[in-house]
Design a protein around this motif. Structure first.
Motif, PDB file in Angstrom:
ATOM      1  N   GLU A  45      56.734 163.655 143.861  1.00  0.00           N
ATOM      2  CA  GLU A  45      56.873 164.836 143.018  1.00  0.00           C
ATOM      3  C   GLU A  45      56.453 166.109 143.732  1.00  0.00           C
ATOM      4  O   GLU A  45      56.677 167.207 143.256  1.00  0.00           O
ATOM      5  CB  GLU A  45      56.055 164.673 141.728  1.00  0.00           C
ATOM      6  CG  GLU A  45      56.722 163.748 140.712  1.00  0.00           C
ATOM      7  CD  GLU A  45      55.884 163.585 139.451  1.00  0.00           C
ATOM      8  OE1 GLU A  45      54.883 164.304 139.301  1.00  0.00           O
ATOM      9  OE2 GLU A  45      56.242 162.735 138.634  1.00  0.00           O
ATOM     10  N   ASN A  67      45.206 168.690 132.373  1.00  0.00           N
ATOM     11  CA  ASN A  67      46.619 168.444 132.690  1.00  0.00           C
ATOM     12  C   ASN A  67      46.802 167.645 133.978  1.00  0.00           C
ATOM     13  O   ASN A  67      47.724 167.886 134.760  1.00  0.00           O
ATOM     14  CB  ASN A  67      47.364 169.782 132.796  1.00  0.00           C
ATOM     15  CG  ASN A  67      48.830 169.628 132.433  1.00  0.00           C
ATOM     16  OD1 ASN A  67      49.187 168.776 131.620  1.00  0.00           O
ATOM     17  ND2 ASN A  67      49.686 170.416 133.045  1.00  0.00           N
ATOM     18  N   ILE A  68      45.902 166.693 134.190  1.00  0.00           N
ATOM     19  CA  ILE A  68      45.982 165.844 135.380  1.00  0.00           C
ATOM     20  C   ILE A  68      46.743 164.574 135.010  1.00  0.00           C
ATOM     21  O   ILE A  68      46.426 163.922 134.005  1.00  0.00           O
ATOM     22  CB  ILE A  68      44.569 165.505 135.884  1.00  0.00           C
ATOM     23  CG1 ILE A  68      43.897 166.783 136.397  1.00  0.00           C
ATOM     24  CG2 ILE A  68      44.603 164.437 136.969  1.00  0.00           C
ATOM     25  CD1 ILE A  68      42.416 166.699 136.562  1.00  0.00           C
ATOM     26  N   PRO A  69      47.775 164.209 135.781  1.00  0.00           N
ATOM     27  CA  PRO A  69      48.517 162.972 135.479  1.00  0.00           C
ATOM     28  C   PRO A  69      47.580 161.756 135.472  1.00  0.00           C
ATOM     29  O   PRO A  69      46.767 161.594 136.386  1.00  0.00           O
ATOM     30  CB  PRO A  69      49.528 162.878 136.623  1.00  0.00           C
ATOM     31  CG  PRO A  69      49.678 164.278 137.129  1.00  0.00           C
ATOM     32  CD  PRO A  69      48.334 164.914 136.951  1.00  0.00           C
ATOM     33  N   GLY A  82      46.939 162.305 141.015  1.00  0.00           N
ATOM     34  CA  GLY A  82      46.787 161.668 139.716  1.00  0.00           C
ATOM     35  C   GLY A  82      45.531 160.822 139.684  1.00  0.00           C
ATOM     36  O   GLY A  82      44.904 160.559 140.709  1.00  0.00           O
ATOM     37  N   GLU A 122      53.207 162.629 127.360  1.00  0.00           N
ATOM     38  CA  GLU A 122      53.841 163.640 128.212  1.00  0.00           C
ATOM     39  C   GLU A 122      53.162 163.748 129.580  1.00  0.00           C
ATOM     40  O   GLU A 122      53.759 164.200 130.548  1.00  0.00           O
ATOM     41  CB  GLU A 122      53.808 165.011 127.524  1.00  0.00           C
ATOM     42  CG  GLU A 122      54.726 165.078 126.315  1.00  0.00           C
ATOM     43  CD  GLU A 122      54.724 166.459 125.680  1.00  0.00           C
ATOM     44  OE1 GLU A 122      54.189 167.400 126.295  1.00  0.00           O
ATOM     45  OE2 GLU A 122      55.246 166.578 124.558  1.00  0.00           O
ATOM     46  N   ASN A 123      51.923 163.344 129.642  1.00  0.00           N
ATOM     47  CA  ASN A 123      51.179 163.492 130.892  1.00  0.00           C
ATOM     48  C   ASN A 123      50.534 162.192 131.349  1.00  0.00           C
ATOM     49  O   ASN A 123      49.799 162.171 132.333  1.00  0.00           O
ATOM     50  CB  ASN A 123      50.089 164.566 130.732  1.00  0.00           C
ATOM     51  CG  ASN A 123      49.629 165.122 132.056  1.00  0.00           C
ATOM     52  OD1 ASN A 123      50.430 165.337 132.954  1.00  0.00           O
ATOM     53  ND2 ASN A 123      48.334 165.308 132.205  1.00  0.00           N
ATOM     54  N   SER A 124      50.795 161.094 130.616  1.00  0.00           N
ATOM     55  CA  SER A 124      50.117 159.841 130.915  1.00  0.00           C
ATOM     56  C   SER A 124      51.091 158.662 130.847  1.00  0.00           C
ATOM     57  O   SER A 124      52.097 158.713 130.136  1.00  0.00           O
ATOM     58  CB  SER A 124      48.997 159.582 129.892  1.00  0.00           C
ATOM     59  OG  SER A 124      48.111 160.660 129.822  1.00  0.00           O
ATOM     60  N   ASP A 125      50.740 157.630 131.578  1.00  0.00           N
ATOM     61  CA  ASP A 125      51.441 156.348 131.495  1.00  0.00           C
ATOM     62  C   ASP A 125      50.400 155.266 131.233  1.00  0.00           C
ATOM     63  O   ASP A 125      49.194 155.479 131.425  1.00  0.00           O
ATOM     64  CB  ASP A 125      52.205 156.066 132.793  1.00  0.00           C
ATOM     65  CG  ASP A 125      53.346 157.046 132.996  1.00  0.00           C
ATOM     66  OD1 ASP A 125      54.393 156.871 132.361  1.00  0.00           O
ATOM     67  OD2 ASP A 125      53.168 158.011 133.768  1.00  0.00           O
ATOM     68  N   ASN A 147      48.399 160.820 125.350  1.00  0.00           N
ATOM     69  CA  ASN A 147      49.428 161.860 125.470  1.00  0.00           C
ATOM     70  C   ASN A 147      50.538 161.369 126.397  1.00  0.00           C
ATOM     71  O   ASN A 147      50.387 161.403 127.619  1.00  0.00           O
ATOM     72  CB  ASN A 147      48.804 163.145 126.030  1.00  0.00           C
ATOM     73  CG  ASN A 147      49.857 164.217 126.296  1.00  0.00           C
ATOM     74  OD1 ASN A 147      51.019 164.086 125.893  1.00  0.00           O
ATOM     75  ND2 ASN A 147      49.462 165.280 126.978  1.00  0.00           N
ATOM     76  N   LYS A 187      54.350 159.681 141.901  1.00  0.00           N
ATOM     77  CA  LYS A 187      53.552 160.912 141.958  1.00  0.00           C
ATOM     78  C   LYS A 187      53.557 161.496 143.371  1.00  0.00           C
ATOM     79  O   LYS A 187      53.442 162.710 143.549  1.00  0.00           O
ATOM     80  CB  LYS A 187      52.108 160.649 141.516  1.00  0.00           C
ATOM     81  CG  LYS A 187      51.980 160.209 140.072  1.00  0.00           C
ATOM     82  CD  LYS A 187      52.565 161.199 139.116  1.00  0.00           C
ATOM     83  CE  LYS A 187      52.666 160.674 137.699  1.00  0.00           C
ATOM     84  NZ  LYS A 187      53.601 161.442 136.873  1.00  0.00           N
ATOM     85  N   ASP A 242      43.152 164.845 130.438  1.00  0.00           N
ATOM     86  CA  ASP A 242      44.327 165.372 129.747  1.00  0.00           C
ATOM     87  C   ASP A 242      44.188 166.884 129.530  1.00  0.00           C
ATOM     88  O   ASP A 242      45.149 167.633 129.684  1.00  0.00           O
ATOM     89  CB  ASP A 242      44.511 164.646 128.407  1.00  0.00           C
ATOM     90  CG  ASP A 242      45.838 164.990 127.747  1.00  0.00           C
ATOM     91  OD1 ASP A 242      46.880 164.864 128.407  1.00  0.00           O
ATOM     92  OD2 ASP A 242      45.823 165.402 126.572  1.00  0.00           O
TER      93      ASP A 242
END
Length: 197
Positions: free
Chosen positions: A196, A134-136, A108, A168-171, A166, A193, A131
């Motif tokens: 996972e 698709n990288i956290p 990530g 769904e893929n981010s905090d 986003n 992470k 994003d």
């Protein structure tokens, strides 16, 4: 994570120089002087381990820090370097893109923005690029101690809207190296992470 053992193990500019031991890696990205060194030092309980440069753009390699023989922090050259030539900026961009898009050990990216300001064009491009691949991402708003508590929600809203956040893929979290707020949140994200995979 309770950190006692940290060492900078290498600086790299190409994949042939990356570590080969397979440990999880977490990259830190952000504008020069946004507080990457301060965040790193807070996370590893050191005062001056990661040096703050008075010269934006001074870090010109990917710097790998081994943390507790368990994972790597990868310090990525800061962007927004006014004094660096266009050719050098393009070289940095290629080096960063190669690392982030091809590195299987990358779990990530911690992307730093200044909580006091609307994200810059470079901040937005970096977030949207991560994003897209698709990288956290953990979007960390630094220097949050400089904002009144009542204004934090507004700051978060401005940042998220600007980058087209986003969920769904981010905090997201606020961070301050002054009062250490956000430190545990960043570590919780990193550890989640790691498990996972």
């Amino acid at each position: 994570m309770d950190v006692h053992n940290v060492e900078m193990v290498m600086s790299a500019v190409s994949p042939s120089q990356y570590p080969e031991d397979g440990r999880p890696e977490f990259a830190l990205v952000g504008r020069s002087n946004v507080g990457k060194s301060s965040l790193t030092n807070t996370l590893i309980n050191r005062k001056n381990f990661a040096r703050t440069s008075g010269q934006p753009g001074k870090t010109q390699t990917l710097n790998f820090y081994a943390v507790e023989d368990t994972l790597y922090f990868v310090d990525v050259p800061g962007y927004g370097y006014a004094k660096v030539s266009k050719k050098k900026r393009e070289e940095f961009g290629q080096m960063i893109e190669t690392y982030i898009t091809s590195r299987k050990q990358l779990r990530g990216v911690i992307s730093l923005v200044d909580a006091r300001h609307k994200p810059s064009e470079e901040d937005i491009m970096m977030y949207q690029w991560l994003d897209y691949y698709n990288i956290p991402v953990l979007l960390v708003a630094t220097k949050s101690d400089k904002i009144a508590c009542g204004k934090l929600n507004q700051s978060e809203s401005v940042i998220k809207k600007a980058v087209e956040f986003n969920p769904e893929n981010s905090d997201f979290c606020f961070f301050s190296s002054v009062n250490k707020s956000g430190k545990d949140t960043v570590w919780d994200w990193i550890e989640s992470k790691m498990t996972e995979y």
